[in-house]
Design a protein around this motif. Structure first.
Motif, PDB file in Angstrom:
ATOM      1  N   LEU A 314       0.661  -1.112  -0.106  1.00 13.80           N
ATOM      2  CA  LEU A 314      -0.268  -0.148  -0.494  1.00 13.80           C
ATOM      3  C   LEU A 314       1.235   1.286  -0.113  1.00 13.80           C
ATOM      4  CD1 LEU A 314      -2.858   1.293   0.389  1.00 13.80           C
ATOM      5  CD2 LEU A 314      -2.528   1.316   2.196  1.00 13.80           C
ATOM      6  N   ALA A 315       1.690   1.145   0.650  1.00 15.34           N
ATOM      7  CA  ALA A 315       3.029   2.555   0.758  1.00 15.34           C
ATOM      8  C   ALA A 315       4.257   2.607   1.500  1.00 15.34           C
ATOM      9  CB  ALA A 315       2.417   3.226   1.931  1.00 15.34           C
ATOM     10  N   ASP A 316       4.692   2.962   0.744  1.00 12.22           N
ATOM     11  CA  ASP A 316       6.460   3.187   1.591  1.00 12.22           C
ATOM     12  C   ASP A 316       6.499   4.586   2.134  1.00 12.22           C
ATOM     13  OD1 ASP A 316       7.603   4.586  -0.921  1.00 12.22           O
ATOM     14  OD2 ASP A 316       7.648   3.097  -1.532  1.00 12.22           O
ATOM     15  N   LEU A 317       7.333   4.786   2.703  1.00 11.65           N
ATOM     16  CA  LEU A 317       7.259   5.755   3.370  1.00 11.65           C
ATOM     17  C   LEU A 317       9.009   6.645   3.392  1.00 11.65           C
ATOM     18  CD1 LEU A 317       6.523   8.897   5.460  1.00 11.65           C
ATOM     19  CD2 LEU A 317       6.765   6.825   7.288  1.00 11.65           C
ATOM     20  N   SER A 318       9.262   7.405   2.473  1.00  5.37           N
ATOM     21  CA  SER A 318      10.784   8.191   2.428  1.00  5.37           C
ATOM     22  C   SER A 318      11.230   9.237   3.597  1.00  5.37           C
ATOM     23  CB  SER A 318      11.341   9.472   0.856  1.00  5.37           C
ATOM     24  OG  SER A 318      11.070   7.767   0.446  1.00  5.37           O
ATOM     25  N   LEU A 319      12.112   9.105   4.536  1.00 12.09           N
ATOM     26  CA  LEU A 319      12.040  10.506   5.700  1.00 12.09           C
ATOM     27  C   LEU A 319      13.358  10.842   5.661  1.00 12.09           C
ATOM     28  CD1 LEU A 319      11.380   7.298   8.049  1.00 12.09           C
ATOM     29  CD2 LEU A 319       9.886   8.948   8.281  1.00 12.09           C
ATOM     30  N   LEU A 320      13.164  12.257   5.180  1.00 10.94           N
ATOM     31  CA  LEU A 320      13.721  12.873   4.674  1.00 10.94           C
ATOM     32  C   LEU A 320      14.927  13.676   5.797  1.00 10.94           C
ATOM     33  CD1 LEU A 320      12.558  15.313   1.534  1.00 10.94           C
ATOM     34  CD2 LEU A 320      13.495  13.040   1.692  1.00 10.94           C
ATOM     35  N   ASP A 321      15.744  14.253   6.197  1.00 11.33           N
ATOM     36  CA  ASP A 321      16.614  14.969   6.850  1.00 11.33           C
ATOM     37  C   ASP A 321      17.195  16.089   6.053  1.00 11.33           C
ATOM     38  OD1 ASP A 321      19.267  16.177   8.421  1.00 11.33           O
ATOM     39  OD2 ASP A 321      20.136  14.230   8.407  1.00 11.33           O
ATOM     40  N   SER A 360      10.138   2.596  -6.706  1.00  5.89           N
ATOM     41  CA  SER A 360       8.374   2.462  -5.508  1.00  5.89           C
ATOM     42  C   SER A 360       7.866   1.222  -6.660  1.00  5.89           C
ATOM     43  CB  SER A 360       7.878   2.843  -5.204  1.00  5.89           C
ATOM     44  OG  SER A 360       7.371   2.695  -4.395  1.00  5.89           O
ATOM     45  N   ASP A 361       7.099   0.461  -5.954  1.00  7.93           N
ATOM     46  CA  ASP A 361       6.091  -0.330  -6.706  1.00  7.93           C
ATOM     47  C   ASP A 361       4.705  -0.395  -5.820  1.00  7.93           C
ATOM     48  OD1 ASP A 361       6.613  -2.253  -4.308  1.00  7.93           O
ATOM     49  OD2 ASP A 361       6.959  -4.485  -5.266  1.00  7.93           O
ATOM     50  N   THR A 362       5.053   0.163  -4.831  1.00  4.68           N
ATOM     51  CA  THR A 362       3.456   0.687  -3.825  1.00  4.68           C
ATOM     52  C   THR A 362       2.382   1.588  -4.169  1.00  4.68           C
ATOM     53  OG1 THR A 362       4.766   2.344  -2.584  1.00  4.68           O
ATOM     54  CG2 THR A 362       4.859   0.394  -1.937  1.00  4.68           C
ATOM     55  N   THR A 363       1.838   1.834  -3.650  1.00  3.10           N
ATOM     56  CA  THR A 363       0.069   1.880  -4.265  1.00  3.10           C
ATOM     57  C   THR A 363       0.888   3.590  -4.114  1.00  3.10           C
ATOM     58  OG1 THR A 363      -0.986   0.430  -4.082  1.00  3.10           O
ATOM     59  CG2 THR A 363      -1.808   3.120  -4.682  1.00  3.10           C
ATOM     60  N   TRP A 364       0.858   4.106  -2.754  1.00  6.90           N
ATOM     61  CA  TRP A 364       1.836   5.259  -2.869  1.00  6.90           C
ATOM     62  C   TRP A 364       2.632   5.559  -1.212  1.00  6.90           C
ATOM     63  CZ3 TRP A 364      -2.479   8.784  -3.072  1.00  6.90           C
ATOM     64  CH2 TRP A 364      -3.345   9.113  -3.527  1.00  6.90           C
ATOM     65  N   ARG A 365       3.569   6.898  -2.629  1.00  4.96           N
ATOM     66  CA  ARG A 365       4.835   6.740  -1.592  1.00  4.96           C
ATOM     67  C   ARG A 365       4.794   8.071  -1.310  1.00  4.96           C
ATOM     68  NH1 ARG A 365       4.554   4.242  -6.181  1.00  4.96           N
ATOM     69  NH2 ARG A 365       3.135   5.516  -6.908  1.00  4.96           N
ATOM     70  N   LEU A 366       4.567   8.108   0.208  1.00  2.85           N
ATOM     71  CA  LEU A 366       4.665   9.044   1.244  1.00  2.85           C
ATOM     72  C   LEU A 366       6.430  10.021   1.400  1.00  2.85           C
ATOM     73  CD1 LEU A 366       2.504   7.249   3.521  1.00  2.85           C
ATOM     74  CD2 LEU A 366       1.920   8.364   1.852  1.00  2.85           C
ATOM     75  N   VAL A 367       6.137  11.045   1.664  1.00  2.26           N
ATOM     76  CA  VAL A 367       7.781  11.670   1.670  1.00  2.26           C
ATOM     77  C   VAL A 367       7.329  12.653   3.712  1.00  2.26           C
ATOM     78  CG1 VAL A 367       9.376  13.065   0.561  1.00  2.26           C
ATOM     79  CG2 VAL A 367       7.664  11.177  -1.001  1.00  2.26           C
ATOM     80  N   ILE A 426       5.269   9.383 -12.275  1.00  3.08           N
ATOM     81  CA  ILE A 426       5.492   8.295 -11.014  1.00  3.08           C
ATOM     82  C   ILE A 426       3.983   9.425  -9.674  1.00  3.08           C
ATOM     83  CG2 ILE A 426       6.654   8.200  -8.899  1.00  3.08           C
ATOM     84  CD1 ILE A 426       8.992   8.606 -10.375  1.00  3.08           C
ATOM     85  N   ARG A 427       3.233   8.631  -9.757  1.00  2.00           N
ATOM     86  CA  ARG A 427       2.115   9.057  -9.766  1.00  2.00           C
ATOM     87  C   ARG A 427       2.115   8.798  -7.877  1.00  2.00           C
ATOM     88  NH1 ARG A 427      -3.050   7.066 -12.297  1.00  2.00           N
ATOM     89  NH2 ARG A 427      -1.825   4.538 -11.674  1.00  2.00           N
ATOM     90  N   ASN A 428       0.867   9.167  -7.115  1.00  2.00           N
ATOM     91  CA  ASN A 428       0.696   8.906  -5.782  1.00  2.00           C
ATOM     92  C   ASN A 428       1.688   9.395  -4.854  1.00  2.00           C
ATOM     93  OD1 ASN A 428      -2.292   8.326  -6.732  1.00  2.00           O
ATOM     94  ND2 ASN A 428      -1.794   5.880  -6.020  1.00  2.00           N
ATOM     95  N   THR A 429       2.208  10.688  -4.466  1.00  2.00           N
ATOM     96  CA  THR A 429       3.701  10.701  -3.896  1.00  2.00           C
ATOM     97  C   THR A 429       3.077  11.550  -3.177  1.00  2.00           C
ATOM     98  OG1 THR A 429       5.092  10.532  -5.626  1.00  2.00           O
ATOM     99  CG2 THR A 429       5.884  12.082  -3.918  1.00  2.00           C
ATOM    100  N   VAL A 430       2.908  11.734  -1.715  1.00  2.00           N
ATOM    101  CA  VAL A 430       2.271  12.530  -0.969  1.00  2.00           C
ATOM    102  C   VAL A 430       3.089  13.273   0.142  1.00  2.00           C
ATOM    103  CG1 VAL A 430       0.195  12.332   1.028  1.00  2.00           C
ATOM    104  CG2 VAL A 430      -0.140  11.785  -1.784  1.00  2.00           C
ATOM    105  N   PHE A 431       3.384  14.630   0.040  1.00  2.00           N
ATOM    106  CA  PHE A 431       4.536  15.386   0.871  1.00  2.00           C
ATOM    107  C   PHE A 431       4.102  15.352   2.621  1.00  2.00           C
ATOM    108  CE2 PHE A 431       5.842  15.962  -2.883  1.00  2.00           C
ATOM    109  CZ  PHE A 431       8.068  15.597  -2.611  1.00  2.00           C
ATOM    110  N   LEU A 432       4.601  14.669   3.382  1.00  2.00           N
ATOM    111  CA  LEU A 432       3.689  15.129   4.721  1.00  2.00           C
ATOM    112  C   LEU A 432       4.586  15.947   5.396  1.00  2.00           C
ATOM    113  CD1 LEU A 432       2.764  11.550   5.176  1.00  2.00           C
ATOM    114  CD2 LEU A 432       2.002  13.418   4.625  1.00  2.00           C
ATOM    115  N   THR A 433       3.917  17.205   5.740  1.00  2.00           N
ATOM    116  CA  THR A 433       5.306  18.601   6.368  1.00  2.00           C
ATOM    117  C   THR A 433       4.919  18.840   7.781  1.00  2.00           C
ATOM    118  OG1 THR A 433       5.636  17.505   3.708  1.00  2.00           O
ATOM    119  CG2 THR A 433       5.865  20.144   5.672  1.00  2.00           C
ATOM    120  N   GLY A 434       5.802  19.742   8.289  1.00  2.00           N
ATOM    121  CA  GLY A 434       5.521  19.589   9.643  1.00  2.00           C
ATOM    122  C   GLY A 434       5.944  21.664   9.464  1.00  2.00           C
ATOM    123  N   ASP A 435       6.732  21.971  10.739  1.00  2.00           N
ATOM    124  CA  ASP A 435       7.634  23.184  10.680  1.00  2.00           C
ATOM    125  C   ASP A 435       6.906  24.904  10.331  1.00  2.00           C
ATOM    126  OD1 ASP A 435      10.310  24.692  10.293  1.00  2.00           O
ATOM    127  OD2 ASP A 435       9.083  25.357   8.475  1.00  2.00           O
TER     128      ASP A 435
END
Length: 556
Positions: A314-321, A360-367, A426-435
């Motif tokens: 369903l999803a993978d989650l790439s976590l950034l520094d 990525s072969d998942t439906t969603w690519r979360l960042v 590359i579809r379904n890339t969703v950035f999850l953000t704070g700050d």
């Protein structure tokens, strides 16, 4: 695994990072190893009393076959965080399939030492995927609280849905962490994401409290040394709402600047005075070491938080520094945000991100993304809004055109990444953000200047702060007053922005199915009240294949 039980050694990692400040007098105070203020806040215990678990227990970075467990033991009353005192202490851990800990699946022993500030980690393997487990630590006849964790789904599993809590920006002195309590009470989270600013580095009363310190942190001065950072992490981990959330579900965390110092970059920070506050290299190393000691995080590389987790098909989650490798922020009107020699991510991390998104072969690519990637044109705001906004962003109050601490200050990296998404379909890339201490729901356009004629390459959900000041706090106006004025102006100048709330505090709940990724935004009644209530505010989703945000009118 030769027996039913397996033992794991503790894992710790350290390296460098941190940023800004001002006076020699303050710096002199900051270099002292202050165990007193924190020790005074601990419950009184007899000298011969057994070890205590005063900072809760936690888990993080779930894998299909394992999870990282964490705690901190206080072996003696003198062994306060940052003290460097206290004996080596064996700490047992146990993992079971039931809350009563009768169906044990793994156990082992780790050693808490002063060298790691008496924090311990156990990186467990051999567990079943997509399964709830309960765990506990013990030392010297004392048991920690029992906590729940959950493993990730198997890599090839067809997962019907995932649900994550999403938070950022928790300033201890500005209020209570009620957002954490409400997320913990849900009981339905696979994990929760902390997108940065888990702690703040400032001295008492120096940062965003509406001129009222709700509760004092420790140490009272700005944190600079390893002992300082350890003490501050220790103070945060005494919060009952934070302890409750850590005990309810595994965390997946990245850092932003305040884990080090305001507006940190690879070679310094706005809130760091070289010399008066020691060297940036030493401060950065101290901040990183304390972070990895006190957080249930596996560093992918020594001293960084960029890594990738997978949750079935369903999803993978790439976590950034986005602090360790970035070039220094350019001043407004001095230097080019478009300079291709300047970077936010660093070359290696950007290549890693691009390759992971493409493969990525998942439906969603979360960042997991600590600063906003969507463009934000600020110049259309009136002067009375620009000045508090500049203060919020840590930028000059005159001549503000954009926030150069975000991706807006490093447009070549953003252009390359978005072009990569488009060129490789590359579809379904969703950035999850704070700050930014505000809530946003954005399309991420390839060219903001021509949007909506220009396509959207991704979408972005930005969560507001847990407690850190936003615009109504800075202007000392009733909640919602500034947002009512500023939000329409921001949207008019930024047509890819579907919604922005500049004023409220709270958290997000991200719910993912094969058909859509939806963010439900929740707000608190009053961050300064320990019993603050929570209410659903709005929801936005992106449907599979659209790369666009749309409003939906009820939470999941």
């Amino acid at each position: 695994m030769t027996s039913r039980y397996r033992s794991s050694e503790s894992t710790h990692s350290a390296d460098s990072l941190s940023p800004r400040r001002r006076s020699v007098v303050k710096a002199a105070a900051a270099t002292a190893v202050l165990t007193g203020p924190f020790a005074a806040a601990l419950p009184a215990r007899a000298a011969d009393e057994a070890p205590a678990f005063l900072h809760g227990v936690a888990s993080g970075d779930p894998l299909p076959d394992g999870v990282l467990l964490w705690t901190r033991v206080t072996p003696t009353a003198q062994a306060a965080p940052g003290s460097g005192l206290g004996p080596d202490t064996p700490v047992d851990w146990v993992v079971a399939r039931d809350r009563a800990l009768t169906d044990i699946v793994a156990k082992g022993t780790v050693t808490a030492t002063a060298a790691s500030d008496h924090t311990v980690k156990a990186d467990i393997r051999g567990l079943a995927p997509a399964t709830d487990y309960w765990f506990r630590f013990s030392a010297g006849g004392t048991d920690s609280p029992v906590a729940r964790t959950r493993t990730a789904p198997a890599a090839d599993a067809r997962v019907p849905g995932l649900r994550f809590g999403v938070v950022s920006c928790a300033n201890w002195e500005a209020g209570y962490f009620s957002s954490y309590r409400h997320l913990a009470a849900r009981g339905d989270l696979d994990a929760w994401l902390h997108l940065g600013d888990y702690i703040y580095e400032y001295g008492t009363g120096e940062y965003g409290t509406r001129d009222t310190v709700v509760r004092r942190h420790a140490p009272a001065h700005e944190i600079v040394t390893l002992a300082d950072y350890r003490t501050r992490h220790g103070r945060y981990k005494t919060d009952p709402d934070l302890q409750a959330l850590h005990a309810a579900a595994p965390v997946v965390a990245i850092w932003d600047d305040h884990e080090f110092a305001n507006d940190a970059w690879s070679g310094g920070a706005e809130n760091h005075t070289e010399g008066a506050e020691g060297t940036w290299t030493a401060r950065q190393a101290a901040a990183k070491q304390a972070y990895f000691e006190w957080m249930p995080v596996r560093p992918a590389l020594a001293g960084t938080t960029y890594r990738r987790l997978r949750f079935g098909k369903l999803a993978d989650l790439s976590l950034l520094d986005l602090r360790s490798f970035r070039s220094q922020q350019v001043a407004v009107g001095n230097g080019s945000v478009d300079d291709p020699d300047r970077t936010l991510t660093g070359r290696a991390q950007l290549d890693w991100l691009k390759a992971g998104l493409k493969a990525s072969d998942t439906t969603w690519r979360l960042v997991g993304n600590s600063v906003m990637i969507s463009p934000f044109a600020i110049g259309s705001l009136s002067a009375d809004l620009l000045k508090p906004l500049a203060e919020l962003l840590g930028l000059p109050k005159e001549g503000l055109a954009l926030n150069t601490d975000q991706w807006d200050g490093y447009t070549d990296d953003r252009r390359e990444l978005l072009a990569h998404l488009r060129a490789n379909a590359i579809r379904n890339t969703v950035f999850l953000t704070g700050d930014i201490h505000m809530a946003w729901a954005n399309d991420v356009p390839v060219d903001a200047g021509t949007y909506p004629l220009s396509p959207s390459a991704a979408t972005e959900f930005v969560v507001t702060s847990v407690t850190s000041d936003n615009l109504d706090d800075l202007t000392k106006t009733p909640e919602g007053t500034i947002s009512a004025v500023a939000a329409p102006v921001i949207r008019a100048a930024n047509r890819h922005v579907h919604w922005v709330d500049t004023d409220r505090h709270g958290y997000g709940v991200l719910d993912i199915t094969a058909e859509r990724a939806q963010m439900d935004y929740y707000v608190l009644s009053d961050k300064t009240e320990p019993g603050a209530t929570s209410a659903w505010q709005r929801s936005y989703r992106t449907r599979s294949g659209t790369q666009k945000v749309e409003r939906t009118y009820s939470p999941v």
